[in-house]
Design an enzyme around this catalytic site. Structure first.
Site, PDB file in Angstrom:
ATOM      1  N   GLU A 478       0.803  -1.239   0.000  1.00  0.00           N
ATOM      2  CA  GLU A 478       0.000   0.000   0.000  1.00  0.00           C
ATOM      3  C   GLU A 478       0.827   1.276   0.000  1.00  0.00           C
ATOM      4  O   GLU A 478       0.386   2.297   0.523  1.00  0.00           O
ATOM      5  CB  GLU A 478      -0.929   0.017   1.227  1.00  0.00           C
ATOM      6  CG  GLU A 478      -2.002  -1.031   1.209  1.00  0.00           C
ATOM      7  CD  GLU A 478      -2.870  -1.000   2.465  1.00  0.00           C
ATOM      8  OE1 GLU A 478      -2.302  -0.833   3.551  1.00  0.00           O
ATOM      9  OE2 GLU A 478      -4.089  -1.129   2.358  1.00  0.00           O
TER      10      GLU A 478
HETATM   11  C1  BMA Z   1      -4.335  -3.399   4.851  1.00  0.00           C
HETATM   12  C2  BMA Z   1      -3.270  -4.442   4.868  1.00  0.00           C
HETATM   13  C3  BMA Z   1      -2.690  -4.685   6.217  1.00  0.00           C
HETATM   14  C4  BMA Z   1      -3.710  -4.511   7.272  1.00  0.00           C
HETATM   15  C5  BMA Z   1      -5.100  -4.637   6.726  1.00  0.00           C
HETATM   16  C6  BMA Z   1      -6.167  -4.432   7.736  1.00  0.00           C
HETATM   17  O1  BMA Z   1      -3.843  -2.157   5.155  1.00  0.00           O
HETATM   18  O2  BMA Z   1      -2.345  -4.207   3.902  1.00  0.00           O
HETATM   19  O3  BMA Z   1      -1.555  -3.930   6.440  1.00  0.00           O
HETATM   20  O4  BMA Z   1      -3.484  -5.419   8.271  1.00  0.00           O
HETATM   21  O5  BMA Z   1      -5.324  -3.724   5.702  1.00  0.00           O
HETATM   22  O6  BMA Z   1      -6.108  -3.147   8.285  1.00  0.00           O
END
Ligand code: BMA
Length: 929
Positions: A478
């Site tokens: 991300e």
């Molecule tokens: C996204 C993922 C994780 C996280 C999940 C839940 O940001 O990439 O980093 O655990 O959502 O928040």
């Protein structure tokens, strides 16, 4: 000169000293003692591979780290230093030409002593380390090894404090529990995550060896095998008519005899040799011997992911030989022939002509075919990797296959997957989108950090490239859609600098290593991304990313969607439109049975400190071990979701009530994911040409509220069953526009040839009485390959005028003739789905009169007096299994036979008499579960 070598892994007992033959001492076979300078009274047996927490637990110094709030109680462990000391290594040869220490993984900060002399310090959990200790051994009487681990949290803080160290604007670096994870190369979620505990473990976490060699002898420490179509390039669709190129490159320690070459042999599982010879164009540089050969197109069978054909694997033997044709070293790898391509190319005119929206593609192609990727995101299945065995992963992957999933995104802030995980995926046909371990943060780019990361990337890319299940490399989690935009928002004037740093690591440093080692795997700097804008191959680093360089009306890249406002369930206007959904989700509670493993009976209720503090969403953001404020936000989101959408339990027995609430949060989770998967899959028929759905997250690493569909011990939540259903090749789904009540029904197929489907729509009330509502839905439709066909378009207000919507239900059935990809066997594909115009919280539920019986290995559930929503077969603790189906709906009078697969059973099959059944109706009852 003695040239012949045996490369055997010998334990202490079996180590026989034969002059000048290569010997490899597996350090897992020697005795180790674990001590700590901080605690003079601790001296316990240690293991390799292992971690301090595991060894302390085995010696009963601590209890189960996962129990109750032990996460907080055990923080003294990562704040201390630890030493692993071997017993005397008396079996080492004194007359070897060279002696090497080889560590396949050290977690993380070590100072290594051999024979009482300092050898080296290490600072990267993901690198392989090797040290020539020949000189030390020569002057050593009683060889012994000690590996001293420094406290990772303390070292991370100290690294942060170095003058001139990079820092980032507030809010960019996501902080879980221990701070400063981004400064060190250690599994990022070891410092806490929103689905896991923060143990910050330490230890020799991967196998380690002492290698002793005669002169002109080599030890193979790593091997790259890259199999691709002639002319293939990471960024363009491979030409499937071309021959295969097999490029192999062996990383060795020791000294290669002059005139060395590599012979190869490709054989099938029966041992028949398909092709053998000498690798051509051999080059030798930097401890690496490399060569290639060509395998004619058609000479080998293709490897396919599950559901698309067979998982054909071959054995590759590489013999490094000297000029007398004597084998100096042998490497065996299991390989497969396939192309897997992540297509980010501009949408072509021929696609536009078919109705695809302009912009760029973002999907995967296997052996030249686009396909619909169905799956989820994989996190480290345990806070302690040495506890993750092949058999444990096999059970998990079995559930992946049973759940109709063909791809996992191996999320990037855990650890690089072990070989046995890729091996299983190769055998089972699971594509593993893999990532470098950077996530939810930006990273320093000082020379030392970049060099350290470069070693890590090179080792890992070369180690796993031969696996046909390896599908993709992404730089980090991300970064492009979350971290960079956060900088842009909070410190826009500094954005160019941080962007340049991001590109320095993920484009200038990592991309050339990936592209220099593999032509078969595509690379992108960030998991969620708008893809590349342009490519310039005159540069070492060819990629220019698109970022926000978007044209209105065009569609690019993949999507990531989290919305904790549960009222958004079913509001399609809020779901993202993209080419591929690589993350989306909502958390839910684990089952009562999982809670009972780690929570005392008196704590089994909402608002107990143990239950609350094991909820890490949103994360505490510090080492504050009692952040009830944050934890109540996460709990509140689940509670509000349950209250808004379902009848809420109010049971007399407090444990039963707790259990029913936990279960209801799982139903919401499943409902939310289902509606998103339906939305994404319909996108395969819409201009976005959406070709993938990977939800967050496959499995748990402890017993806690998380996004997982599979609990820590392997028990399926409602989600995994519902996802299995909605990942069926052919589905029928309803789509309601919540603003104007426009209503559509679609049949969607991800098969590779068109199907003819017959559709049945039946309206009921909750008691099961058929309602006389007629639509002009098509009853026979054709659905194209990886496509969808609308069978009804109407408006619910008009259609259901005068109906009591709280007592109106639609059952949708589809039955289609078609065949699986690469098969010409005609099969019938069926799917059933239900639509309820009023939320289930206000529905006029009727008692479905569920009856459960068992004959041999089959359970039969019947709804005798009404429609049953979310029928749930439940089973006791002590056994883990998956039913063939669960969380389904039944029409009044309908019965369903359900088989099961046991994963582990300590009840001597007594569990079969303790299976219960319930449905959403039970939420309205004061008694029972
Ligand atoms: C996204 C993922 C994780 C996280 C999940 C839940 O940001 O990439 O980093 O655990 O959502 O928040």
């Amino acid at each position: 000169m003695f040239r012949r070598s045996t490369q055997a892994v010998l334990g202490t007992a079996s180590l026989v000293s034969v002059a000048y033959s290569q010997q490899v001492l597996d350090l897992g076979t020697v005795e180790w003692t674990l001590t700590s300078p901080n605690f003079s009274y601790i001296s316990v047996p240690g293991k390799v591979p292992s971690q301090v927490h595991l060894d302390l637990q085995a010696a009963q110094v601590i209890g189960d780290p996962l129990y109750a709030l032990n996460e907080f109680n055990l923080r003294w462990i990562p704040f201390s230093n630890w030493t692993y000391t071997s017993s005397p290594l008396d079996t080492l040869q004194k007359n070897a030409s060279s002696t090497w220490l080889v560590f396949n993984g050290l977690d993380t900060f070590t100072s290594i002593d051999f024979c009482g002399q300092h050898v080296a310090a290490t600072n990267n959990q993901f690198r392989q380390y090797y040290f020539d200790v020949s000189d030390i051994l020569a002057s050593c009487n009683s060889p012994g090894l000690s590996v001293n681990f420094g406290s990772a949290p303390i070292i991370a803080n100290a690294t942060r404090a170095i003058p001139g160290q990079e820092t980032w604007p507030w809010g960019v670096q996501q902080l879980y529990e221990f701070p400063n994870r981004e400064y060190i190369r250690k599994e990022q979620n070891d410092f806490g995550w929103d689905w896991g505990p923060a143990f910050a473990p330490a230890g020799i976490w991967k196998p380690a060896y002492i290698v002793q060699m005669p002169p002109q002898n080599v030890y193979v420490r790593n091997t790259l095998v890259d199999i691709y179509r002639e002319g293939q390039h990471n960024f363009f669709p491979p030409d499937q008519s071309k021959d295969w190129v097999l490029n192999a490159s062996v990383d060795y320690l020791g000294s290669l005899p002059s005139g060395a070459a590599v012979d190869y042999m490709i054989s099938d599982a029966d041992g028949s040799i398909l092709q053998s010879g000498r690798l051509s164009n051999a080059t030798t540089e930097d401890g690496m011997i490399t060569g290639s050969t060509s395998v004619p197109e058609g000479a080998v069978e293709l490897w396919w992911p599950v559901g698309y054909g067979q998982q054909q694997l071959y054995n590759l033997t590489l013999n490094v030989i000297d000029s007398w044709n004597t084998t100096v070293a042998t490497v065996k790898k299991r390989i497969g022939f396939r192309t897997i391509f992540n297509n980010q190319t501009p949408v072509l005119q021929e696609q536009l002509d078919k109705g695809v929206a302009p912009g760029n593609n973002w999907h995967f192609e296997i052996n030249g075919h686009e396909f619909y990727a169905k799956g989820s995101n994989f996190i480290p299945p345990d806070p302690f990797w040495p506890s993750v065995t092949e058999s444990r992963l096999r059970v998990l992957f079995d559930s992946v296959i049973d759940g109709n999933q063909n791809m996992l995104r191996v999320w990037s802030s855990g650890a690089y997957s072990p070989d046995f995980m890729y091996d299983l995926a190769d055998e089972m046909g699971i594509l593993l989108w893999s990532e470098f371990e950077f996530g939810c943060a930006l990273y320093p780019v000082n020379e030392e950090f970049l060099e350290n990361a470069a070693h890590e990337v090179e080792y890992q890319v070369r180690r796993v490239n031969h696996h046909p299940s390896l599908a993709y490399w992404a730089g980090g989690n991300e970064l492009e859609n979350l971290e960079l935009p956060t900088v842009n928002k909070t410190a826009p004037e500094e954005y160019p600098r941080y962007l340049a740093e991001y590109e320095k690591l993920f484009l200038d440093t990592i991309a050339p290593i990936v592209l220099g080692n593999t032509k078969s795997i595509s690379y992108s700097p960030s998991s969620t991304t708008n893809g590349w804008l342009s490519l310039d191959f005159s540069k070492v680093q060819p990629i220019t990313q698109r970022y926000k360089n978007l044209t209105e009306g065009s569609i690019y890249g993949n999507t990531d969607f989290y919305n904790y406002n549960s009222s958004q369930l079913g509001n399609f206007s809020r779901y993202p439109i993209g080419r591929f959904a690589n993350e989306f989700g909502f958390h839910s509670m684990p089952s009562l049975q999982s809670w009972q493993q780690v929570v005392a009976p008196e704590d089994l209720h909402f608002n107990s400190s143990v239950i609350m503090l094991r909820d890490h969403h949103p994360p505490a953001g510090s080492l504050n071990a009692s952040n009830f404020y944050n934890t109540s936000i996460g709990q509140g989101q689940m509670t509000m979701a349950a209250q808004e959408w379902y009848p809420v339990p109010n049971k007399t027995d407090s444990v039963a009530n707790f259990s029913a609430w936990c279960h209801t949060t799982q139903i919401f989770q499943a409902d939310f994911y289902k509606s998103q998967i339906e939305f994404y899959r319909r996108g395969s028929a819409l201009p976005e040409r959406q070709l993938g759905s990977l939800y967050w997250q496959l499995e748990d690493q402890w017993q806690a509220p998380t996004w997982a569909g599979i609990e820590y011990d392997g028990r399926w939540k409602v989600l995994h069953y519902v996802a299995k259903d909605i990942y069926s090749p052919v589905i029928i789904s309803a789509y309601r526009n919540v603003t104007n009540n426009d209503f559509e029904i679609w049949v969607i197929s991800d098969l590779w040839s068109s199907i003819s489907a017959s559709v049945n729509l039946t309206w009921y009330d909750w008691s099961g009485k058929q309602l006389n509502i007629s639509t002009d839905a098509a009853s026979n439709v054709t659905v194209g390959a990886i496509n969808g066909t609308q069978v009804l378009s109407t408006n619910l207000d008009t259609l259901l005028q005068g109906q009591d919507t709280t007592n109106t239900l639609l059952r949708m059935d589809v039955s289609a003739q078609g065949s699986l990809p690469n098969s010409n066997v005609t099969k019938t594909f069926t799917h059933t789905n239900w639509f309820h115009p009023a939320p289930l919280s206000s529905a006029n539920l009727a008692d479905p009169g569920l009856e459960l019986s068992r004959k041999d290995e089959t359970f039969t559930v019947k709804a005798t007096s009404g429609v049953a929503a979310f029928v749930w077969l439940d089973y006791p603790r002590g056994v883990v299994l998956s039913f063939d189906d669960n969380g389904f709906w039944l029409a009044a009078g309908e019965e369903k036979k359900v088989g099961y697969k046991v994963k582990s059973d300590s009840t001597d099959r007594r569990w079969r008499d303790e299976v219960t059944v319930r449905s959403l109706w039970n939420n309205t009852l004061a008694e029972g579960y």
